[in-house]
Design an enzyme around this catalytic site. Structure first.
Site, PDB file in Angstrom:
ATOM      1  N   SER A 472      50.093 -14.895 -66.703  1.00 54.28           N
ATOM      2  CA  SER A 472      51.515 -13.927 -67.237  1.00 54.28           C
ATOM      3  C   SER A 472      52.010 -12.708 -66.189  1.00 54.28           C
ATOM      4  CB  SER A 472      50.659 -12.854 -68.280  1.00 54.28           C
ATOM      5  OG  SER A 472      52.445 -12.051 -68.855  1.00 54.28           O
ATOM      6  N   PRO A 473      53.026 -12.994 -66.538  1.00 54.98           N
ATOM      7  CA  PRO A 473      53.526 -11.884 -64.935  1.00 54.98           C
ATOM      8  C   PRO A 473      52.944 -10.363 -64.943  1.00 54.98           C
ATOM      9  CG  PRO A 473      55.750 -13.127 -66.062  1.00 54.98           C
ATOM     10  CD  PRO A 473      54.383 -13.193 -67.082  1.00 54.98           C
ATOM     11  N   GLN A 551      59.344 -14.635 -62.319  1.00 56.76           N
ATOM     12  CA  GLN A 551      60.749 -13.594 -62.949  1.00 56.76           C
ATOM     13  C   GLN A 551      61.330 -12.763 -62.166  1.00 56.76           C
ATOM     14  OE1 GLN A 551      59.017 -10.391 -65.120  1.00 56.76           O
ATOM     15  NE2 GLN A 551      59.060 -11.230 -67.130  1.00 56.76           N
ATOM     16  N   TYR A 633      63.931  -2.692 -69.503  1.00 58.33           N
ATOM     17  CA  TYR A 633      64.140  -2.603 -68.492  1.00 58.33           C
ATOM     18  C   TYR A 633      65.972  -2.601 -68.444  1.00 58.33           C
ATOM     19  CZ  TYR A 633      59.737  -2.829 -66.000  1.00 58.33           C
ATOM     20  OH  TYR A 633      58.664  -2.358 -65.707  1.00 58.33           O
ATOM     21  N   ARG A 681      62.245 -13.726 -71.807  1.00 57.19           N
ATOM     22  CA  ARG A 681      60.844 -12.940 -71.972  1.00 57.19           C
ATOM     23  C   ARG A 681      61.596 -11.531 -72.674  1.00 57.19           C
ATOM     24  NH1 ARG A 681      55.397  -9.811 -69.059  1.00 57.19           N
ATOM     25  NH2 ARG A 681      54.960 -12.468 -70.491  1.00 57.19           N
ATOM     26  N   ARG A 775      45.703 -10.160 -68.267  1.00 60.89           N
ATOM     27  CA  ARG A 775      44.068  -9.101 -67.105  1.00 60.89           C
ATOM     28  C   ARG A 775      42.934  -9.916 -67.003  1.00 60.89           C
ATOM     29  NH1 ARG A 775      46.595  -5.060 -70.431  1.00 60.89           N
ATOM     30  NH2 ARG A 775      46.721  -3.384 -69.467  1.00 60.89           N
TER      31      ARG A 775
END
Length: 831
Positions: A472-473, A551, A633, A681, A775
Site C-alpha cells: 500500500s502507498p 500514486q 487532500y 483511491r 504496516r
C-alpha cells in the site's frame, strides 16, 4: 475425544457458538470430596474479605442475572441475594439459545450442577445449510449446541432456589437509587431497555444505534437437522430466514409401551425472519399482528418448513439496537449483559456474553478485596472481549443489511461469503472444518491445486499482476526537494524483492506547493523523472514479475506541515508555503493556515500540474498510476460536503462535487498510456456526521469507473480531524466489498488487513480483487514470500530472488527433541 470446532458466527439466538471465554477466572471446580464447592483464592483466611458484598440486588431475571446470583451465593452462602423480575417465571421472549464450548467450559468449572443440567438438554449438530436460488449448499464441522430458553431459565431458577437466592417474579425492582442505598452491590441485568442505565445515563453515557432491518422471532414445531439460512426474493424485496433446532425429537417408544393417540414431541426450531425496513413495509408486514406475521412467514418459507406452521411467543417485529456504554459501573451499581452491551443476533452472542459477564464479575469480586477495584477489574477484563464481539457482530449485521448485493454471486462463493461475513471464520479455519466444501469454493475461484487464492493472477488492461498482494502507498517523508533518493530505492526495491504483485509509491506530489511536508516526493521536475526511473528500473530488472505503481496527488489544505515524527499535521515552524483547497477551511482551525479557494485559473493550473506529473510518471516507467482522491487532500476536499462549501459549478450536489476530480481524472487518463491501468483511491466514509457516506462512495466509484478507472482503491477517513473511525481488523473492507458487489468493478481493499488468511478469505468471498497492506510490509518487507512459505506454496506467483532462495525455508530454532523425563525418584539416595 476432540471437541468439535467452534461454530462460525453462528446461530442467531441469545447465545452463540463463537467467542472468547473469560480470562483469569478464579471460579474453578472444587476439591476432591467436595466436587460442588468452588475453590476460593489461596490464603490463610478463606472467609470473604470484609468489603465483599453481602447484600446483593439483581435487577432482571434473565440468564445473566440469574447466573450471577447463583455464582455469588454459591461462593458465599452468607450473602443475601434477591433477584427482581417483573415478568412471570415462564415468561420469556424468543425460543432457542446457543452456547459455545468455551462458555460451557466456564460454566462447568464454576458450577458443575448447572453444567450437568444443561448438558442433558442440549441439542448438538454440525452442519450449516445455505439455500441460494434453488441450490442447497452444506458446510460441516461447526459444532453447535442449543437448548430451549425456557429450559435454560428453569435450570437457573432451580439452582438459585437450591442455593437460597430469593426470586421475586411479577415484581418490578425498586428504583435504582433505593437499591443502591440498601445493598452492597446492585447488578443491573435488566436488558436492552435497562431502566437502571437510563436512570444513570449521565454516568454510563450510553450510545444506542438502531439498524435498518426488521426481524421477528418465531418457532417451528419440528427439529431441523442443521442450522439453515434461506433467502426469499419476493416482489417486495429480499427476505431472509435463520433457523436452528433447540429441542430434539422425543425418541419413538417401543410398540408395546406406545399409547395410541398420545402426542409425541417432534422437536422444535427457532426461526428468525429478517428484511430491510422498506421491504417489511412494502410487504404489509407492518400491519400484521403476531398470528398474521407467523402465517405470512410460514407461507414465504414453506419449502424450508415443509409446509408446517410457525408460532409466536409474544413475538413482534423490531429493529435491532446496538448498545454501547462508556462506563459499566456507578458506585456500587454495575451493568451486565444487554444492559451494558448488545451484539447483533446474527452471530448469536447475547446470552453468551451475559453468562460470561456473570462469570467474570463473580471472579473479580472474589479476587479483589474492595468493590471499586473488583468492578474496575470486571470492566477491564470484559470490555476488550465485548468490543471484539461487537465489531464482528457489526460486520455480520451490515452483511445481512446489504444481502441483495451478494445474490448474483455464484452459489458456493455466496455460501463462503456468508460463512465468513463477520471475519471470525476465515478461509484457513473453514478449510480445517470442512476441507471438501472449501476446495469446491477454491475451484470455482480458479485456484490450481495447491495454490492459495492470494497467488492467483489478476489482469488490469495490459498489466497482469502475478498475485493479489499490494504494498500500500505509505508516506516516507524522506525526499529532498521532491527527489526520491537511496532511501526510496532501498525501501521500494526491498518490498519488490519481497514478492508482492504490485508495489505502490507514497503519494507523489504534482507541485512543490502540493506537498504535505518538505520531505514529500514529487514528479514536478525532470530531475524527479530521472530519479524515479532509477527505482522502476531496479524493480523491473531485479524483481521481474513485480509491478510498480505511482500514486499522484496534491495535499490541498493539509499541506505545509512538519514531518510526521516531528508533529503530524502541525505547521512548519518557518518557511510555510500558501495552501489552496476547494473551500477556505483550515484543517484544524487555529492551528493550520486557511487555504485559498481555487478559482478558475487555479483549477486550470492544478489540472495542468496533474497532467505534467502523469506524463513524467509514464516516462519514469511506472506500470500503473493511481489518482489520490482520499484522506482530505485536494481532490478529496472537493468530494466531501464537510470540506467543499462552494456555491459554483464545483460545489453543492454530489454530481457537482465530483466535477473537478473527474476533470483531473480525464486529463490524466488521456495522457497516461492506454495499455497501462489507472486506479483511484477514495475515502468511502468521512467517519463524521454530515460527511461522505457509504452510499455516496458507491456513486463516487460509479462515476470514476464510467470515466475509465480500472479499479477503485477503497480507503476511509482522514478528511476531518474530529472523525470517529470504527477501528478493528479489516475494518475498511466492508466499503470495498459494497462497491465491488454493487457495481461489479474491481476494487482494492485496505485497512488493518494483517494476515495471509485474511487476504485469502476476502478474495475467496468475492469482497475484493486485491488486498493492500501497509504496516505488515513495514514489519516484514518479505511478507508475501513468507506467506507463500507458510502455506507451502512454491509457484511462479511468489518467486524467491536467486540470492535469497536459501532463506525460503523457516530457519531451525533451538533443540526440541530432548528426552522426556520417565521416572521421578523418591526417598533417600542410595550409596
Amino acid at each position: 475425544m476432540t471437541p468439535p470446532p467452534r461454530a462460525p458466527d453462528a446461530p442467531l439466538s441469545s447465545g452463540t457458538a463463537t467467542g472468547t471465554p473469560p480470562s483469569g477466572s478464579s471460579v474453578t471446580s472444587g476439591t476432591p470430596g467436595a466436587p460442588d464447592t468452588p475453590r476460593l483464592p489461596p490464603g490463610p483466611d478463606r472467609t470473604p474479605p470484609r468489603s465483599a458484598p453481602l447484600r446483593v440486588a439483581v435487577v432482571g431475571g434473565g440468564p445473566g442475572g440469574l447466573y450471577a446470583a447463583a455464582l455469588l451465593k454459591r461462593l458465599d452462602p452468607a450473602r443475601d441475594i434477591t433477584v427482581w423480575e417483573r415478568n412471570a417465571p415462564d415468561d420469556t421472549f424468543g425460543f432457542g439459545v446457543v452456547l459455545s464450548d468455551e462458555t460451557l467450559g466456564g460454566i462447568e468449572h464454576a458450577d458443575p450442577t448447572v453444567h450437568r443440567a444443561l448438558q442433558r438438554a442440549f441439542v448438538r449438530w454440525d452442519d450449516i445449510d445455505i439455500v441460494h436460488r434453488g441450490h442447497t449448499l452444506t458446510s460441516g464441522g461447526h459444532g453447535f449446541a442449543a437448548l430451549g430458553r425456557h429450559t435454560l431459565l428453569r435450570v437457573l431458577h432451580d439452582r438459585c432456589r437450591e442455593l437460597g437466592v430469593k426470586l421475586r417474579f411479577r415484581t418490578p425492582a425498586p428504583p435504582p437509587a433505593a437499591l443502591a442505598a440498601h445493598h452492597d452491590l446492585v447488578i443491573a441485568a435488566d436488558g436492552v431497555n435497562s431502566t437502571t442505565r437510563t436512570a444513570y445515563a449521565d454516568v454510563f453515557r450510553p450510545r444506542i444505534t438502531t439498524h435498518r432491518c426488521r426481524y421477528i422471532w418465531l418457532a417451528a414445531g419440528f427439529a431441523l437437522d442443521a442450522f439453515r439460512f434461506d433467502i426469499a426474493e419476493t416482489e417486495h424485496g429480499v427476505m431472509q430466514l435463520h433457523a436452528y433446532p433447540f429441542e430434539r425429537p422425543e425418541p419413538r417408544p417401543h410398540p408395546r409401551t406406545e399409547h395410541p393417540g398420545e402426542p409425541r414431541t417432534t422437536g422444535a426450531s427457532t426461526v428468525i425472519v429478517e428484511m430491510r425496513e422498506e421491504v417489511w413495509r412494502a410487504a404489509g408486514l407492518d400491519e400484521c399482528d403476531e398470528q398474521q406475521s407467523a402465517e405470512r412467514c410460514a407461507k414465504i418459507f414453506a419449502e424450508t418448513l415443509g409446509g408446517r406452521p410457525l408460532r409466536g411467543n409474544n413475538s413482534a417485529w423490531t429493529a435491532f439496537r446496538t448498545v454501547v456504554n462508556e462506563r459499566w459501573s456507578h458506585g456500587n451499581t454495575v451493568l451486565l449483559g444487554d444492559a451494558a452491551h448488545t451484539a447483533h443476533f446474527s452471530i448469536g452472542s447475547g446470552t453468551k456474553l451475559a453468562v460470561e459477564d456473570a462469570l467474570a464479575l463473580a471472579a473479580c469480586i472474589e479476587e479483589h478485596p474492595g468493590l471499586p477495584d473488583a468492578l474496575t477489574a470486571y470492566e477491564t477484563e470484559r470490555r476488550p472481549v465485548v468490543e471484539s464481539t461487537q465489531r464482528a457482530a457489526a460486520a455480520s449485521l451490515r452483511w445481512f443489511e446489504d444481502l441483495p448485493t451478494y445474490l448474483d454471486q455464484p452459489p458456493r462463493q455466496f455460501a463462503f461469503n456468508l460463512l465468513t461475513r463477520s471475519r471470525r471464520v476465515t478461509h484457513d479455519n473453514l478449510r480445517l472444518r470442512d476441507p471438501a466444501f472449501t476446495r469446491t469454493v477454491e475451484d470455482d475461484f480458479g485456484c490450481p491445486p495447491g495454490t492459495p487464492p492470494m497467488f492467483t493472477p489478476l489482469r488490469l488492461r495490459g498489466l497482469t499482476l502475478r498475485n493479489r498482494v499490494v504494498v500500500s502507498p505509505m508516506d516516507m517523508y524522506s525526499a529532498n526537494d521532491g527527489n526520491p533518493g537511496d532511501f526510496h530505492l532501498v525501501h521500494l526495491g526491498a518490498r519488490a524483492l519481497g514478492g508482492a504483485g504490485l508495489v505502490m509509491t507514497e503519494m507523489v506530489c504534482v507541485s512543490a506547493e502540493g506537498r504535505i511536508t518538505p520531505g514529500c516526493a514529487g514528479l514536478y521536475t525532470d530531475a524527479h523523472t530521472a530519479a524515479w526511473r532509477r527505482v522502476t528500473d531496479f524493480v523491473h530488472e531485479q524483481a521481474p514479475g513485480t509491478a510498480i505503481g505511482v500514486q499522484i496527488g496534491h495535499s490541498g489544505r493539509k499541506g505545509s506541515t512538519r514531518l510526521m515524527w516531528e508533529g503530524i499535521d502541525q505547521p512548519l515552524p518557518d518557511g510555510n508555503w500558501p495552501l489552496v483547497a476547494a473551500s477556505p477551511l483550515p484543517y484544524r482551525p487555529g492551528v493550520n493556515q486557511t487555504p485559498h479557494q481555487l478559482d478558475r485559473a487555479g483549477l486550470a493550473l492544478v489540472r495542468a500540474q496533474f497532467a505534467a506529473a502523469a506524463r513524467r510518471a509514464a516516462d519514469s516507467g511506472f506500470d500503473l498510476l493511481e489518482l489520490h482522491c482520499a484522506h482530505g487532500y485536494l481532490l478529496s476536499g472537493f468530494l466531501s460536503p464537510l470540506t467543499n462549501h462552494r456555491t459554483d459549478a464545483y460545489g453543492g450536489s454530489l454530481a457537482h462535487r465530483l466535477r473537478y476530480p473527474l476533470e483531473v481524472f480525464d486529463t490524466v487518463r488521456d495522457i497516461w498510456p492506454d495499455d497501462r491501468p489507472m486506479t483511484v483511491r477514495i475515502s468511502a466514509t468521512d467517519w463524521a456526521a454530515g460527511g461522505t457516506t457509504a452510499d455516496d462512495a458507491v456513486e463516487i466509484a460509479r462515476a470514476f469507473a464510467a470515466h475509465g478507472a480500472d479499479a477503485i482503491d477503497v480507503s476511509t477517513g482522514q478528511v476531518v480531524p474530529d472523525e470517529r473511525p470504527e477501528y478493528g481488523r479489516s475494518y475498511q473492507t466492508p466499503y470495498a466489498d459494497r462497491i465491488r458487489n454493487t457495481l461489479r468493478v474491481p476494487v482494492i481493499a485496505v485497512g488493518a488487513i494483517s494476515s495471509w488468511d485474511d487476504v485469502n478469505s476476502l478474495l475467496l468471498a468475492g469482497r475484493t480483487d486485491l488486498c493492500a497492506l501497509a504496516r505488515p510490509h513495514l514489519y516484514d518487507p518479505h511478507w508475501t514470500l513468507h506467506a507463500a512459505a507458510e502455506q507451502s506454496y512454491a509457484g511462479d506467483a511468489a518467486t524467491w530472488p536467486a540470492p535469497y532462495r536459501a532463506g525460503s525455508r523457516t530457519p531451525p530454532t533451538g533443540r526440541t527433541d530432548a528426552p522426556k523425563p520417565r521416572l521421578t525418584l523418591t526417598g533417600p539416595p542410595t550409596q
